[in-house]
Write an enzyme that holds these catalytic residues in place. Structure first.
Site, PDB file in Angstrom:
ATOM      1  N   HIS A  45      38.823 -72.536  94.913  1.00  0.00           N
ATOM      2  CA  HIS A  45      39.068 -73.744  95.720  1.00  0.00           C
ATOM      3  C   HIS A  45      40.263 -74.652  95.370  1.00  0.00           C
ATOM      4  O   HIS A  45      40.869 -75.502  95.960  1.00  0.00           O
ATOM      5  CB  HIS A  45      38.071 -74.481  95.911  1.00  0.00           C
ATOM      6  N   THR A 103      42.777 -84.028 100.547  1.00  0.00           N
ATOM      7  CA  THR A 103      41.432 -84.683 101.186  1.00  0.00           C
ATOM      8  C   THR A 103      41.051 -86.015 100.597  1.00  0.00           C
ATOM      9  O   THR A 103      41.621 -86.289  99.677  1.00  0.00           O
ATOM     10  CB  THR A 103      40.198 -83.666 100.871  1.00  0.00           C
TER      11      THR A 103
END
Length: 583
Positions: free
Chosen positions: A327, A452
């Site tokens: 990730h 994000t």
């Protein structure tokens, strides 16, 4: 002349990168006001008043100084958060990242031309790889269309991290190495790594300047699989990547000290475009139930995954596929994009290769044979033991919801994502009798290198609605009124977070400034309500919309006794991935 004009007006994948706006620093007052609102569902009156006083003290005192420092940092960096986020969220984390940080998901080819079928693993694998490598070539030529919202381009930087990228463990902090280059930038690696039965092979996917065809890739994969079936299993060095990060860093240093050739081989894996994992598993899967294959993708054989790679393509023996990705280099929308591209290509070609079956005279794959000793073999066994122990702590359920999809919610003028988020809040409230602090991902790709922001779905309005739904004396009109209030609140939060007006990353920035300045941790961050409301990565519900396509995926929950909920919403159905951590 016309051709030249067409070329010059054609958008290039990364052409807007330099003109994207910088990531803004929100107003301190606004962020603290939003933070206070977010803790309300988790506090009684006395606790809330105490937190309110702490926040006021922070705003009038140290908070203002930290905000000024943050604004100074933002003047020097186009994205003040980028380096911090990479380190704090990923590279400094010491827990095993393959299980706790990576995301993955099964491919949805089973819903059309590739249902599970033994004996198809390699043929399908070669076709799937060929489509993936075409996508790599589109990226190299900058021909992948720029993502936009309306006419506004979004940041595409994360797509540079999909191929030829790997995390390398460090004693206190890992590092990220990216070998990808566009054609205009220069040389890019063009080999892939293949893992099978604890062994590692590499081969170049380009031959005499041309990409290999599926029959040529099939020849390479067949050679590897037959060799592995004839001979004993390898040591499974890949399992070390599933270990706690500092232990893996030390094991890697020791491995390199045994033989400098080991470093050369590690670098070949690191720089490979991707890792193709030949998995002997044969997980059950139907369009209505992806639970078993999703579990295998996330928690399967660690000797045939390189946990630090940005892209592990997993091929099961029954011709079912999935991927498992680190990730750190990018967020899920990158893998969603390529997975959708491949799925569409397989659908359009009915899962077949219709080109030439001719196979050129191509060099055979090279095996990477590591020098190992008893200590390395013990390290591998220990890594496998802790991996399977922690994997057993996880329960994964993936079911399709077929009653309706986004067509109906849109017809009722209700945002499909907000619909699912509120349903999730109600489900948690009914199950546990209390509100559940919840993280939902918002993307900030309007900004340079944006990634994000956190949307805190458990709002005062959502809790009021949940309470009204549980109270038989509340009228239907009142329930509907409260539901619409909760919808409006969530929609506004999502818009704010996507446009740089969220508060979680802002608070993180302020706490990191304090740390860098060697100041004591401000009381705001040690207040019990901070973590009880989810702050510091303590969200009981960790959620994300995967999109409105067939593509699906999952990450483990953020906390023990927590839930991970990752869902996609289609026109007439949806499916949710529920992962649970149990102690």
């Amino acid at each position: 002349m016309e051709n030249q004009l067409a070329k010059s007006t054609e958008e290039r994948t990364f052409q807007y990168q330099d003109s994207l706006p910088s990531l803004p620093v929100p107003s301190l007052e606004e962020s603290l006001k939003k933070y206070l609102e977010s803790v309300k569902p988790f506090a009684n009156e006395e606790e809330y008043k105490k937190t309110e006083a702490i926040v006021q003290k922070f705003q009038n005192g140290i908070g203002e100084k930290l905000q000024q420092k943050l604004l100074e940092r933002a003047k020097e960096k186009r994205n003040w958060l980028e380096d911090w986020w990479l380190n704090v969220a990923y590279l400094d984390v010491r827990i095993p990242s393959q299980l706790h940080v990576n995301f993955g998901g099964p491919a949805s080819h089973i819903e059309h031309y590739w249902p599970p079928k033994e004996g198809t693993q390699l043929e399908r694998g070669s076709i799937s790889l060929w489509h993936i490598l075409n996508y790599w070539q589109l990226l190299r030529k900058e021909k992948l269309p720029v993502h936009k919202v309306g006419n506004t381009p979004l940041d595409m930087n994360q797509f540079r991290m999909l191929f030829a990228t790997c995390k390398v463990p460090g004693i206190t902090r890992d590092s990220l190495i990216n070998y990808f280059r566009t054609e205009s930038e220069g040389h890019c690696p063009s080999h892939i790594a293949v893992m099978c039965r604890g062994r590692v092979f590499v081969f170049d996917v380009m031959h005499e300047g041309c990409l290999m065809t599926p029959p040529e890739i099939l020849r390479q994969l067949t050679y590897i699989q037959q060799k592995c079936r004839r001979e004993p299993d390898g040591p499974g060095v890949a399992a070390l990547t599933s270990e706690e990060r500092t232990r893996w860093a030390k094991a890697r240093e020791y491995l390199i000290s045994l033989n400098p050739e080991n470093l050369t081989m590690l670098e070949k894996i690191q720089s490979s475009l991707l890792v193709f994992c030949l998995d002997d598993g044969s997980p059950r899967v139907t369009p209505e139930d992806y639970s078993q294959v999703a579990t295998k993708v996330l928690t399967g054989d660690p000797t045939v995954r390189w946990g630090d790679k940005s892209y592990n393509l997993i091929s099961f023996s029954n011709g079912v596929f999935g991927c498992n990705c680190d990730h750190a280099p990018y967020d899920a929308m990158v893998i969603v994009s390529i997975s959708y591209y491949v799925d569409q290509k397989i659908f359009e070609s009915e899962g077949r290769w219709t080109g030439s079956d001719e196979v050129r005279d191509i060099p055979l794959p090279e095996e990477l044979v590591f020098t190992v000793d008893e200590k390395v073999l013990n390290d591998i066994n220990q890594a496998k033991a802790q991996y399977f122990k922690q994997a057993s702590d996880l329960q994964l359920l993936v079911y399709a919801f077929t009653s309706f999809g986004k067509k109906l919610t849109k017809k009722k003028k209700l945002h499909p994502d907000t619909f699912v988020q509120l349903a999730l809040q109600l489900a948690y409230y009914r199950l546990h009798g209390r509100p559940g602090c919840c993280y939902e991902t918002a993307m900030t790709r309007y900004f340079y290198h944006g990634r994000t922001e956190t949307v805190r779905s458990c709002t005062v309005e959502a809790v009021r609605w949940c309470q009204s739904m549980q109270d038989p004396s509340t009228s239907l009109f009142e329930q509907q009124h409260r539901m619409l209030e909760a919808f409006a609140k969530h929609n506004k939060m999502m818009k704010d977070c996507s446009t740089g007006k969220g508060f979680d990353r802002h608070l993180l920035g302020l706490s990191l400034i304090a740390k860098e300045e060697c100041l004591p941790v401000p009381e705001l961050f040690t207040d019990p309500l901070f973590s009880r409301s989810g702050g510091g990565g303590n969200f009981v519900l960790s959620t994300s919309l995967i999109g409105y396509l067939r593509v699906q995926g999952v990450v483990v929950p953020m906390v023990h006794n927590g839930y991970g909920f990752f869902y996609h919403i289609r026109d007439d159905r949806g499916s949710g991935y529920m992962s649970l951590h149990m102690e």
